[in-house]
Every structure is written in C-alpha cells, then in structure tokens.
Design an enzyme around this catalytic site. Sequence first.
Site, mmCIF file in Angstrom:
data_model
loop_
_atom_site.group_PDB
_atom_site.id
_atom_site.type_symbol
_atom_site.label_atom_id
_atom_site.label_comp_id
_atom_site.label_asym_id
_atom_site.label_seq_id
_atom_site.Cartn_x
_atom_site.Cartn_y
_atom_site.Cartn_z
ATOM 1 N N ASN A 1 51.131 -17.633 -1.544
ATOM 2 C CA ASN A 1 50.875 -18.702 -0.582
ATOM 3 C C ASN A 1 51.412 -18.365 0.804
ATOM 4 O O ASN A 1 50.740 -18.568 1.823
ATOM 5 C CB ASN A 1 51.511 -20.010 -1.076
ATOM 6 C CG ASN A 1 50.682 -20.670 -2.163
ATOM 7 O OD1 ASN A 1 49.467 -20.494 -2.228
ATOM 8 N ND2 ASN A 1 51.329 -21.420 -3.029
ATOM 9 N N ASP B 1 45.289 -20.792 -4.541
ATOM 10 C CA ASP B 1 44.366 -21.524 -5.419
ATOM 11 C C ASP B 1 43.482 -20.561 -6.199
ATOM 12 O O ASP B 1 43.185 -20.783 -7.385
ATOM 13 C CB ASP B 1 43.492 -22.460 -4.586
ATOM 14 C CG ASP B 1 44.279 -23.622 -3.997
ATOM 15 O OD1 ASP B 1 45.439 -23.828 -4.416
ATOM 16 O OD2 ASP B 1 43.738 -24.312 -3.110
ATOM 17 N N GLU C 1 52.232 -24.212 -10.505
ATOM 18 C CA GLU C 1 51.641 -22.960 -10.990
ATOM 19 C C GLU C 1 51.921 -22.729 -12.464
ATOM 20 O O GLU C 1 51.725 -21.626 -12.982
ATOM 21 C CB GLU C 1 52.154 -21.772 -10.163
ATOM 22 C CG GLU C 1 53.629 -21.448 -10.339
ATOM 23 C CD GLU C 1 54.522 -22.206 -9.374
ATOM 24 O OE1 GLU C 1 55.647 -21.761 -9.157
ATOM 25 O OE2 GLU C 1 54.088 -23.243 -8.843
ATOM 26 N N ASP D 1 53.925 -19.162 -16.290
ATOM 27 C CA ASP D 1 54.217 -19.389 -14.875
ATOM 28 C C ASP D 1 53.844 -18.128 -14.100
ATOM 29 O O ASP D 1 54.173 -17.010 -14.514
ATOM 30 C CB ASP D 1 55.697 -19.712 -14.694
ATOM 31 C CG ASP D 1 56.047 -20.032 -13.252
ATOM 32 O OD1 ASP D 1 55.921 -21.202 -12.869
ATOM 33 O OD2 ASP D 1 56.436 -19.101 -12.517
#
Length: 342
Positions: free
Chosen positions: A223, A232, A258, A215
């Site tokens: 973000n 991304d 993620e 993770d």
Amino acid sequence: MLSLDDLEPDHATSVSKHALQLMAELEVPATPPNFTVWFAYVLGRSAALRKTIDILRSNDRKFDKALNRELYNTFLKSTGSVGEVAQTISGELDAILVNVRNDVAGAIADSAAHSEELMEVGRTLRTANDPQLALKRLADELTRATERASALEAKLVEASGELGDLRKSLEQAELRSRTDALTGLANRGAMESFLRTAQINAMESGDSLSVFLIDVDHFKKFNDTYGHQLGDQVLRLVAKCLQEGIRDGDLAARYGGEELIGILPGAPLTITQEIAERVRTRIASANVKKRATGELIGQVTISAGVAQFKPGESFEALIERCDQALYRAKQSGRNCTIGSDD
C-alpha cells in the site's frame, strides 16, 4: 428477543423455575442474558440452542462467562440481518403466489360450473319458441365466462413474473449481504454463521473441524509503495488462490483487513495444514504486475496459522488459537504454515 406474551402464566412460571434450577446446578451466573438463554432452553422452541446445550452438557463443559455470552449472541440476540429479512419476505412471497394460484383455480372452477349450468339452460331453451335467440344468449354467456377465466390466467402469469423478479432481487440482496465486495469471498457475518453451524455439527457427529487463518506478509509495504489499488489487487489474488485451494463444502472468507480464513468441516489438523500449505505455495508462485504500467511487483507471500476445533470450544477461543499459530509463523520468518500446539 424472547417474549413471554404468548405463554400462559402458570407455564411461564414453571419454565422459569426449571431454568433457574438448572442455572444453579450448572453454576451459571443469574444475569438477565443468562436467564434468557436457559429459559429458551427449557422452553424448547429453539432446536439448535437445545441441541448445542445438550452436547455441551454431555461433554461436561463448564458454562463460564464467555460460553454463556456466546450462546446468547448466537441464538437469542436480535441481529436484524438482511439474510433473515430476505428469507422471511421470500416465504411471504411463496404464500402470496399460492393464494393467487388458488384464487385463479377457484375462479376457473366456478366458471366451469357456471358454463355447465348454462349448457343445461341451453338444452331447456331449445324447446322454446325462439331457440336461436336462446342459443345466442347461451353462447354469449359462455364467451364472457371464458374471457373471465382467460383474464384471471393472464393476471396469474403477470403476478408470477413479478414475484419471480422480486424474489431474484431479494436473493441477490441476500448474497451481497453475505459477500465481501472486494474479494468476492464470504464476509465476516457469513463466516461466523458458517463456523458456528460447523461447530454444532462437529460436536453432534464427532467429526473433525479445522480452521486456518492467513495474513499477507508485509502488506503495508504494498500500500505504501504502490498505492491502495495494488493492495486491493494483491488481496484479490490471495482470495482467488484461497478459494481455489480449498475443497467443496469448505468456506473461504475475509476475516478482516488483509486476513483471510478457511473453514474446513470434517478435516483434521494435518489435512488442514496440507491445504493451507498448498494455498501458500500457490500464492508464492504467482506473478503480480501493476495493472496500470505492467510493472512486475515481485513475490507475494502469506503466513498461515492452523487450529483444530475442540468440542465445546467457543468461536473466539478457536480463532484465538489460530491467531496465535499465525503469530508464530510470522515470528518464524513469515511465508510458512504453523499448526496450533494446543
């Protein structure tokens, strides 16, 4: 779903009785999905289902609610996946191509036989009053026969090309259906299929099987601070490092959000921890720049949880132990790898 339409009534009754008897012996709740599983097991049409249940029984595995649901979902629940459809159509295309080839081969053989007959006619007509006319007729007929064969051969070439293009399109569609568009890794469906097969193989062979879940640390920050495009970009970087860090025969997949996952058939816990740690350090040493401006973003780190498959363990239970180890890695300060204690 399983159908009884093609079974004789007496055989269906016998199979049903045997299935119910086994369910009673193994204390399997008599629900419709459970009965479907055990009916299919006794019937024996699914080699994978029979093999899996035989292994579980030999290991004295208790067929609890979770395991029965896993068996039903894995082997009997209709999924209608693109991959299955593509495989079916691909097989049909093979049959079509074989039929076309057989038709052409038969036509050419008929033409050859017909030509031989005409040659015999020609030999007979040579004794006639007008041999030149007879030979011309013979030549014309042979020409027409050759043209028919050539036309059929051209159709075969054309059909082969069209079928090849269609098969290629189907293969590409199947690949897309099994690939995560953002990361290029296997998607969730492909991952589950691979892992279930690996579980069966591990139980059959006695080999190890381990999984690690990773993770991205503080992913929300990327973000929120830099936008989803950078998020991304980070995921693609992590996916690339994961794919490059595992071995041939392993699978790297996007588990969700993620979270990414590595599945390592034949690897014990210690080896898998080493590989997960290698992936972690590779990611931590990478430089991330914002593509639009070239701005250096800083270090990206991951946390990883590792677990080794226990014979007879369900898909959900294995992932849950992996997730628990990942949670402990997060609690330990992130940017580390922790193995399952179970």
